[in-house]
Design a protein around this motif. Structure first.
Motif, short mmCIF file in Angstrom:
data_model
loop_
_atom_site.label_atom_id
_atom_site.label_comp_id
_atom_site.label_asym_id
_atom_site.label_seq_id
_atom_site.Cartn_x
_atom_site.Cartn_y
_atom_site.Cartn_z
N ALA A 1 0.84 -1.19 0.00
CA ALA A 1 0.00 0.00 0.00
C ALA A 1 0.88 1.24 0.00
CB ALA A 1 -0.92 -0.01 1.22
N LEU A 2 0.46 2.24 -0.74
CA LEU A 2 1.16 3.52 -0.80
C LEU A 2 0.28 4.62 -0.22
CD1 LEU A 2 2.52 3.16 -4.44
CD2 LEU A 2 3.72 2.59 -2.32
N ARG A 3 0.90 5.72 0.14
CA ARG A 3 0.18 6.86 0.69
C ARG A 3 0.42 8.08 -0.19
NH1 ARG A 3 -1.05 6.54 6.35
NH2 ARG A 3 -0.50 4.51 7.23
N PRO A 4 -0.44 9.07 -0.08
CA PRO A 4 -0.17 10.32 -0.79
C PRO A 4 1.16 10.91 -0.31
CG PRO A 4 -2.42 10.28 0.01
CD PRO A 4 -1.73 9.11 0.64
N LEU A 5 1.90 11.52 -1.19
CA LEU A 5 3.17 12.11 -0.83
C LEU A 5 2.94 13.19 0.23
CD1 LEU A 5 6.14 11.85 -1.74
CD2 LEU A 5 5.75 13.80 -3.24
N PRO A 6 3.61 13.08 1.39
CA PRO A 6 3.37 14.07 2.45
C PRO A 6 3.95 15.43 2.10
CG PRO A 6 5.11 12.55 3.08
CD PRO A 6 4.55 12.03 1.80
N GLN A 7 3.56 16.40 2.89
CA GLN A 7 4.08 17.75 2.72
C GLN A 7 5.55 17.80 3.14
OE1 GLN A 7 2.09 20.41 1.52
NE2 GLN A 7 0.71 18.71 1.09
N ALA A 8 6.26 18.82 2.67
CA ALA A 8 7.64 19.01 3.11
C ALA A 8 7.67 19.16 4.62
CB ALA A 8 8.23 20.26 2.45
N PRO A 9 8.59 18.47 5.29
CA PRO A 9 8.55 18.44 6.75
C PRO A 9 9.07 19.72 7.41
CG PRO A 9 10.44 17.22 5.97
CD PRO A 9 9.65 17.61 4.74
N ALA A 10 8.45 20.07 8.52
CA ALA A 10 9.00 21.07 9.43
C ALA A 10 9.67 20.31 10.57
CB ALA A 10 7.89 21.97 9.97
N THR A 11 10.70 20.90 11.15
CA THR A 11 11.57 20.18 12.09
C THR A 11 11.68 20.93 13.41
OG1 THR A 11 12.85 19.38 10.19
CG2 THR A 11 13.86 19.16 12.36
N PHE A 12 11.79 20.17 14.50
CA PHE A 12 12.06 20.83 15.78
C PHE A 12 13.14 20.06 16.53
CE2 PHE A 12 9.93 17.61 18.21
CZ PHE A 12 10.23 17.86 19.56
N VAL A 13 13.82 20.75 17.41
CA VAL A 13 14.85 20.15 18.24
C VAL A 13 14.68 20.67 19.66
CG1 VAL A 13 16.52 21.96 17.64
CG2 VAL A 13 17.34 19.79 18.53
N ALA A 14 14.91 19.81 20.63
CA ALA A 14 14.85 20.21 22.04
C ALA A 14 15.99 19.54 22.78
CB ALA A 14 13.51 19.82 22.65
N GLY A 15 16.71 20.33 23.59
CA GLY A 15 17.82 19.80 24.38
C GLY A 15 17.51 19.84 25.86
N PHE A 16 17.95 18.79 26.57
CA PHE A 16 17.63 18.65 27.99
C PHE A 16 18.91 18.36 28.78
CE2 PHE A 16 13.93 17.45 25.56
CZ PHE A 16 12.84 17.93 26.28
N SER A 17 19.03 18.94 29.93
CA SER A 17 20.15 18.63 30.82
C SER A 17 19.87 17.41 31.67
CB SER A 17 20.47 19.84 31.72
OG SER A 17 19.31 20.22 32.45
N SER A 18 18.69 16.84 31.50
CA SER A 18 18.28 15.65 32.25
C SER A 18 17.63 14.66 31.31
CB SER A 18 17.30 16.02 33.37
OG SER A 18 16.55 14.92 33.80
N THR A 19 18.11 13.42 31.33
CA THR A 19 17.50 12.36 30.53
C THR A 19 16.06 12.12 30.94
OG1 THR A 19 19.66 11.29 30.28
CG2 THR A 19 17.72 9.94 29.81
N GLU A 20 15.81 12.20 32.25
CA GLU A 20 14.45 11.97 32.74
C GLU A 20 13.49 13.03 32.22
OE1 GLU A 20 17.16 9.61 35.02
OE2 GLU A 20 17.20 11.75 34.56
N ALA A 21 13.96 14.26 32.09
CA ALA A 21 13.11 15.32 31.57
C ALA A 21 12.74 15.05 30.11
CB ALA A 21 13.81 16.68 31.70
N ALA A 22 13.70 14.57 29.33
CA ALA A 22 13.41 14.22 27.94
C ALA A 22 12.41 13.08 27.87
CB ALA A 22 14.70 13.84 27.22
N GLY A 23 12.58 12.10 28.76
CA GLY A 23 11.64 10.99 28.79
C GLY A 23 10.24 11.44 29.16
N GLU A 24 10.13 12.37 30.08
CA GLU A 24 8.82 12.89 30.47
C GLU A 24 8.18 13.65 29.32
OE1 GLU A 24 5.35 13.93 32.33
OE2 GLU A 24 6.79 12.33 32.78
N ALA A 25 9.00 14.37 28.54
CA ALA A 25 8.45 15.09 27.38
C ALA A 25 7.86 14.12 26.37
CB ALA A 25 9.55 15.94 26.74
#
Length: 464
Positions: free
Chosen positions: A213-237
């Motif tokens: 099965a194929l899908r319609p070609l998606p839109q050009a992607p928008a990207t985000f990045v987030a940095g954490f000083s705590s691994t647990e905080a990233a996991g909670e996000a």
């Protein structure tokens, strides 16, 4: 039938150029990318050009009682395509035709030797999209993806390989051809034999064609990045994003070791800071205002969870640069030594615990372990780095590999999210599914391959 007679029959039916016996040549087809997995010396490597050729190989090997190990490009990471002594390695890369692209019904028919990226590029010309995108998508083949039920970075939104497959053509142990599935959107006639063969690692039959099965070609992607000083905080996000129903097209996590390796390799600064312990990378391919809302919601969640950096962009080149940092991790780690990558999947609420567990194992064995993975579905790839010249470090890497699997199971996870069981995790599969599960696996194998000639020893043993 003697081995000499078998080889002559294969040459007569396939042509001499399709039957390789020179040990220098056959050795290059004998193993995949997993250094831990055992490997044997094949009797021959054969390269049929069509389904009839595959049938001929299967029938000849059945008469000679010679095992068959199917193989694609060899990009696997479980030893599933590794030869055993005296086997015939059945290479499917010459079955490389895109048979049909039906844009009206959004499906395609493709042979197993087609490279994933080539297939994705071909259907894009029709305004369509094939979602499965393993990290090796620029050289792995569709057949290998099917046999291991491969995943990739887009699994969080689009699922793994099986979620895109409608039907298969499979050569069975007696040489007959089974057609499974259908071309319709819906269909519940009989057992779901298609899903039985996907992920079976060549132990039940040889896949020679797939309807996907194929899908319609998606839109050009928008990207985000987030940095954490705590691994647990990233996991909670990540956990909060899941709870709130956000489904980006991609959501990846990198730990401190992988961030540093990528930044050094790319000679760039991801902007996360020297104290960054975890980096989340996300994309939305929903397009326009919908994508902006999705990423804004993710940014807010990350900020609420204590992110030191939260940034989104719809600039394609900037987005590619950020995602490149995730894609090059394994290559970047090669600057430190040989890598051995694991594959465990845990509940998304327990990603941080797995990363912490890997940190403890790293300290215990005295080797670098970098963790990257698909945060959106909990599939993590802890990667152990060791010296290629040290037997002691290799032994410690193997110890770490197994201890990571132990941690994954203890967190309610599975010992493989997308790489497969192969020849390195047989005992771990048995632990995960239990004796009844192993018995049922053996009964299915016995029904479809009574002589145990298809990839024997992969996934599980037929005897205790």
């Amino acid at each position: 039938m003697s081995n000499d007679a078998l080889l002559q029959r294969l040459r007569d039916q396939l042509g001499s150029s399709a039957v390789l016996t020179d040990t220098d040549v056959t050795g290059s087809y004998a193993r995949d990318m997993m250094p831990l997995a055992p490997v044997g010396k094949p009797l021959a490597v054969v390269l049929p050009a069509d389904t009839a050729g595959v049938q001929a190989v299967v029938r000849a090997c059945a008469e000679a009682n010679v095992p068959i190990v199917p193989r694609g490009a060899g990009s696997g990471l479980s030893g599933a395509a590794n030869a055993i002594d005296g086997c015939v390695v059945l290479v499917l890369t010459k079955l490389d035709e895109i048979v049909e692209v039906d844009a009206g019904n959004r499906l395609a028919v493709v042979q197993p030797g087609v490279v994933n990226l080539d297939f994705r590029s071909a259907v894009e010309k029709h305004g369509l999209f094939y979602p499965p995108d393993p990290s090796s998508y620029d050289w792995c083949t569709i057949g290998g993806n099917l046999s291991t039920n491969a995943g990739g970075l887009c699994c969080v939104k689009y699922g793994v390989t099986t979620d895109s497959v409608l039907g298969l053509e499979v050569v069975l142990a007696d040489g007959s051809v089974l057609n499974t599935g259908r071309r319709t959107v819906k269909g519940v006639a009989g057992y779901d034999l298609t899903k039985l063969f996907i992920g079976s690692e060549g132990t039940l039959g040889v896949i020679t064609q797939a309807t996907v099965a194929l899908r319609p070609l998606p839109q050009a992607p928008a990207t985000f990045v987030a940095g954490f000083s705590s691994t647990e905080a990233a996991g909670e996000a990540v956990a909060r994003a899941v709870r709130e129903g956000l489904v980006p097209s991609l959501l990846e996590i990198m730990d401190a070791a992988s961030i540093k390796a990528s930044e050094t390799y790319l000679n760039t600064d991801l902007g996360a800071g020297s104290d960054c312990q975890a980096l989340l990378l996300g994309q939305s391919d929903s397009g326009g205002e919908v994508a902006r809302r999705e990423l804004a919601a993710l940014e807010q969640i990350c900020t609420d969870c204590g992110a030191d950096l939260a940034y989104a962009t719809d600039d394609l080149e900037e987005g590619k640069m950020l995602l490149q940092a995730r894609r090059v991790v394994l290559t970047a780690l090669e600057t430190y030594g040989i890598w051995l990558t694991d594959d465990v999947c845990v509940p998304r609420t327990r990603i941080a615990e797995l990363i912490r567990g890997c940190e403890r194992i790293s300290e215990k064995v005295g080797l670098k372990i970098a963790v990257v993975g698909h945060a959106g579905d909990g599939n993590m790839h802890p990667t152990i780095v060791y010296s290629p010249d040290s037997e002691d470090e290799f032994a410690r890497a193997r110890q770490a590999f197994d201890e990571i699997l132990e941690v994954g199971l203890s967190l309610g996870g599975t010992v493989t999210g997308e790489h497969g069981v192969g020849k390195i995790k047989r005992e771990w599969l048995a632990r995960e599914i239990g004796p009844v599960g192993v018995r049922v696996h053996r009964q299915i194998k016995q029904a479809l391959d009574p002589e145990n000639l298809f990839n024997p020893g992969s996934m599980f043993s037929m005897t205790d």
